[in-house]
Design a protein around this motif. Sequence first.
Motif, short mmCIF file in Angstrom:
data_model
loop_
_atom_site.label_atom_id
_atom_site.label_comp_id
_atom_site.label_asym_id
_atom_site.label_seq_id
_atom_site.Cartn_x
_atom_site.Cartn_y
_atom_site.Cartn_z
N ILE A 1 -43.73 44.32 12.14
CA ILE A 1 -44.19 43.10 12.77
C ILE A 1 -43.03 42.35 13.43
O ILE A 1 -41.90 42.36 12.92
CB ILE A 1 -44.89 42.19 11.73
N ALA A 2 -43.31 41.75 14.57
CA ALA A 2 -42.33 40.88 15.22
C ALA A 2 -42.33 39.52 14.51
O ALA A 2 -43.31 39.14 13.89
CB ALA A 2 -42.69 40.70 16.69
N PRO A 3 -41.23 38.79 14.60
CA PRO A 3 -41.21 37.47 13.97
C PRO A 3 -42.10 36.50 14.73
O PRO A 3 -42.38 36.68 15.92
CB PRO A 3 -39.73 37.05 14.10
N PRO A 4 -42.57 35.45 14.05
CA PRO A 4 -43.32 34.42 14.77
C PRO A 4 -42.41 33.72 15.77
O PRO A 4 -41.18 33.75 15.64
CB PRO A 4 -43.77 33.46 13.67
N ARG A 5 -43.00 33.13 16.80
CA ARG A 5 -42.19 32.45 17.80
C ARG A 5 -41.32 31.37 17.16
O ARG A 5 -40.17 31.16 17.54
CB ARG A 5 -43.10 31.82 18.87
N MET A 6 -41.87 30.66 16.19
CA MET A 6 -41.14 29.59 15.53
C MET A 6 -40.39 30.14 14.32
O MET A 6 -40.99 30.70 13.40
CB MET A 6 -42.10 28.48 15.09
N THR A 7 -39.07 30.02 14.33
CA THR A 7 -38.24 30.49 13.22
C THR A 7 -37.83 29.30 12.37
O THR A 7 -38.26 28.16 12.59
CB THR A 7 -36.99 31.19 13.76
N GLY A 8 -36.97 29.55 11.39
CA GLY A 8 -36.38 28.45 10.66
C GLY A 8 -35.61 27.54 11.60
O GLY A 8 -35.16 27.96 12.68
N PHE A 9 -35.44 26.31 11.20
CA PHE A 9 -34.76 25.32 12.06
C PHE A 9 -33.36 25.82 12.41
O PHE A 9 -32.62 26.28 11.57
CB PHE A 9 -34.67 23.99 11.32
#
Length: 361
Positions: free
Chosen positions: A160-168
Amino acid sequence: MTVSYPPCEVSWFSALCDDDYEFLGVPDPALQSSWAHCRDIILSAETNGFDRILLPSGYALGIDTIAVAGGVAPLLRRLRLLTAIRCGEVWAPQMARQLATLDQMAEGRLDINIISSDLPGETLDSAPRYRRSIEYMTILRDLLNGRPVDFHGEFYTLDIAPPRMTGFGGKAPLFYFGGLSEAAREAAAEAADVYLMWPDTIEGVRAVIADMKARAARRGRTLRFGYRVHVIVRETEAAARAAADRLLSRLDPETGAAIRGRSLDVRTAGVAQQTALRDSAGTDGFVEDVLWTGIGRARSGCGAALVGTPDQILSKLRAYQELGMEAFVLSGYTHQAEGDLFARHVLPRLAHAPLSRFGGA
């Protein structure tokens, strides 16, 4: 000669799991977990100058951790959130997206307390449960760091690709993690950032830190260390001990046993160690200077408190710092009133700052 101590992180606790009492084991509707009550504890911790607030996680008791974290994040300007999650409760990619959103809402002031206990309705032996937790943390960290995951493990298989929003700031929150079994120690050495201990004697703390440093070093890693304990601070030792006695003054032994048995964590090595600590204490409940085990008579997890004057509490915290502790997660009964007392009498005398995922304090 004056000894200079480096800054430590000092956190307080919000009673999301129906764990707030004037008299231990005696429910009070005004202190039962609710959005308003828990929010007020959190806002008080910010006003009092604590670095972080622990939001615990339960199932049968209290209110939902993630929902409270999302509700309170926009109300805070400085206080960091230590938000508990249970490995496996939510599919890892969904959890990564949820935590990344919370991290943005909190403007980077979010870190995670990873819990590896049984899930509601499930019983899994310790060794496989902690192996599952390592896999979960590995996947979660990669996704929160913005990295794609191609994982084929014992418990999880996903590409799976990471979500568009990552950790800050593109970086995962810190992972706080505790546990005393062999499997738990190995999991912490493999995948945690901060190893969080429950109360123990000075010698017990020293031994666990040495062991965990060695386990992490064998993996080419380092760990930071935190200590979770209750506090009862008063201007005199007699007043502090009287407050401890009053807290237990209405506790029925059967009620205490029932409270200890309600937690999903009741069969863990950490809980067994807290029981052993309590059993080794003197008739007054003290197992060594300042460390009182009476709270464990009606609590399955963190079962001891530092009881004493501001000078005694400060001295004990500094003794833990000398062993390598960099973070303290404190609580007391009632949580708001005891937080006020600690903030007035001890916190200004501690050099403190939150641990950071970006280096430095």
